[in-house]
Design a protein around this motif. Sequence first.
Motif, PDB file in Angstrom:
ATOM      1  N   GLU A  11       0.839  -1.208   0.000  1.00  0.00           N
ATOM      2  CA  GLU A  11       0.000   0.000   0.000  1.00  0.00           C
ATOM      3  C   GLU A  11       0.871   1.255   0.000  1.00  0.00           C
ATOM      4  OE1 GLU A  11      -3.347   0.417  -0.352  1.00  0.00           O
ATOM      5  OE2 GLU A  11      -3.373  -1.744  -0.714  1.00  0.00           O
ATOM      6  N   LYS A  14       2.338   1.712  -3.404  1.00  0.00           N
ATOM      7  CA  LYS A  14       1.312   2.234  -4.318  1.00  0.00           C
ATOM      8  C   LYS A  14       1.119   3.731  -4.098  1.00  0.00           C
ATOM      9  CE  LYS A  14      -1.469  -1.952  -4.875  1.00  0.00           C
ATOM     10  NZ  LYS A  14      -2.770  -2.568  -4.573  1.00  0.00           N
ATOM     11  N   LYS A  15       1.084   4.110  -2.809  1.00  0.00           N
ATOM     12  CA  LYS A  15       0.893   5.523  -2.467  1.00  0.00           C
ATOM     13  C   LYS A  15       2.078   6.352  -2.974  1.00  0.00           C
ATOM     14  CE  LYS A  15      -1.829   8.228  -0.039  1.00  0.00           C
ATOM     15  NZ  LYS A  15      -3.136   8.576  -0.558  1.00  0.00           N
ATOM     16  N   ALA A  17       4.090   5.570  -5.451  1.00  0.00           N
ATOM     17  CA  ALA A  17       4.011   5.594  -6.920  1.00  0.00           C
ATOM     18  C   ALA A  17       2.948   6.592  -7.375  1.00  0.00           C
ATOM     19  CB  ALA A  17       3.707   4.197  -7.458  1.00  0.00           C
ATOM     20  N   GLN A  18       1.818   6.606  -6.678  1.00  0.00           N
ATOM     21  CA  GLN A  18       0.740   7.545  -7.016  1.00  0.00           C
ATOM     22  C   GLN A  18       1.214   8.987  -6.810  1.00  0.00           C
ATOM     23  OE1 GLN A  18      -2.725   7.269  -4.450  1.00  0.00           O
ATOM     24  NE2 GLN A  18      -4.090   7.869  -6.134  1.00  0.00           N
ATOM     25  N   ASN A  19       1.875   9.223  -5.677  1.00  0.00           N
ATOM     26  CA  ASN A  19       2.396  10.568  -5.405  1.00  0.00           C
ATOM     27  C   ASN A  19       3.458  10.979  -6.436  1.00  0.00           C
ATOM     28  OD1 ASN A  19       0.724  11.028  -3.235  1.00  0.00           O
ATOM     29  ND2 ASN A  19       2.213  10.318  -1.708  1.00  0.00           N
ATOM     30  N   GLN A  20       4.283  10.008  -6.852  1.00  0.00           N
ATOM     31  CA  GLN A  20       5.313  10.292  -7.852  1.00  0.00           C
ATOM     32  C   GLN A  20       4.659  10.665  -9.189  1.00  0.00           C
ATOM     33  OE1 GLN A  20       8.723  10.492  -7.322  1.00  0.00           O
ATOM     34  NE2 GLN A  20       8.630  11.402  -9.358  1.00  0.00           N
ATOM     35  N   ARG A  21       3.586   9.957  -9.552  1.00  0.00           N
ATOM     36  CA  ARG A  21       2.864  10.289 -10.795  1.00  0.00           C
ATOM     37  C   ARG A  21       2.273  11.696 -10.713  1.00  0.00           C
ATOM     38  NH1 ARG A  21       1.367   4.861 -10.381  1.00  0.00           N
ATOM     39  NH2 ARG A  21      -0.657   5.392  -9.506  1.00  0.00           N
ATOM     40  N   LYS A  22       1.704  12.023  -9.542  1.00  0.00           N
ATOM     41  CA  LYS A  22       1.153  13.369  -9.360  1.00  0.00           C
ATOM     42  C   LYS A  22       2.252  14.423  -9.494  1.00  0.00           C
ATOM     43  CE  LYS A  22      -2.764  12.289  -6.343  1.00  0.00           C
ATOM     44  NZ  LYS A  22      -3.308  12.445  -4.992  1.00  0.00           N
ATOM     45  N   ARG A  25       3.321  14.672 -13.063  1.00  0.00           N
ATOM     46  CA  ARG A  25       2.293  15.390 -13.814  1.00  0.00           C
ATOM     47  C   ARG A  25       2.392  16.893 -13.527  1.00  0.00           C
ATOM     48  NH1 ARG A  25      -3.130  14.522 -15.956  1.00  0.00           N
ATOM     49  NH2 ARG A  25      -4.297  16.456 -15.665  1.00  0.00           N
TER      50      ARG A  25
END
Length: 106
Positions: A11, A14-15, A17-22, A25
């Motif tokens: 988890e 994933k968090k 990775a999600q923060n890195q994508r944000k 972006r």
Amino acid sequence: RESVDALQRSEAQKKVAQNQRKLDRSELEVRYDKEIGSFKSQILRLRGELSEMRSRSEEELRRVNIQWEARVDELEGALAESQSSRRTSLSVDCDCQTDEEWEKVR
């Protein structure tokens, strides 16, 4: 216990990775915004230069036009003077009886 830790790590990954994508972006948006801003400022600068060149061209055309008009007026004046001299000379020529008289008039 290990499966709970593995689940938490998963988890967390994933968090992350999600923060890195944000973040990626956001960085991409900032980069594009800068590029767009740069293009817009270049376009405005070029439009200003184009407008200035048009004004300068119109100014130069007016100046050249005035010069040509002055030259045409000058030539028309010289033409009128020449025609007048010609008429005068020809009328005097008709009055002259000899070449000597004509030479004195000229």
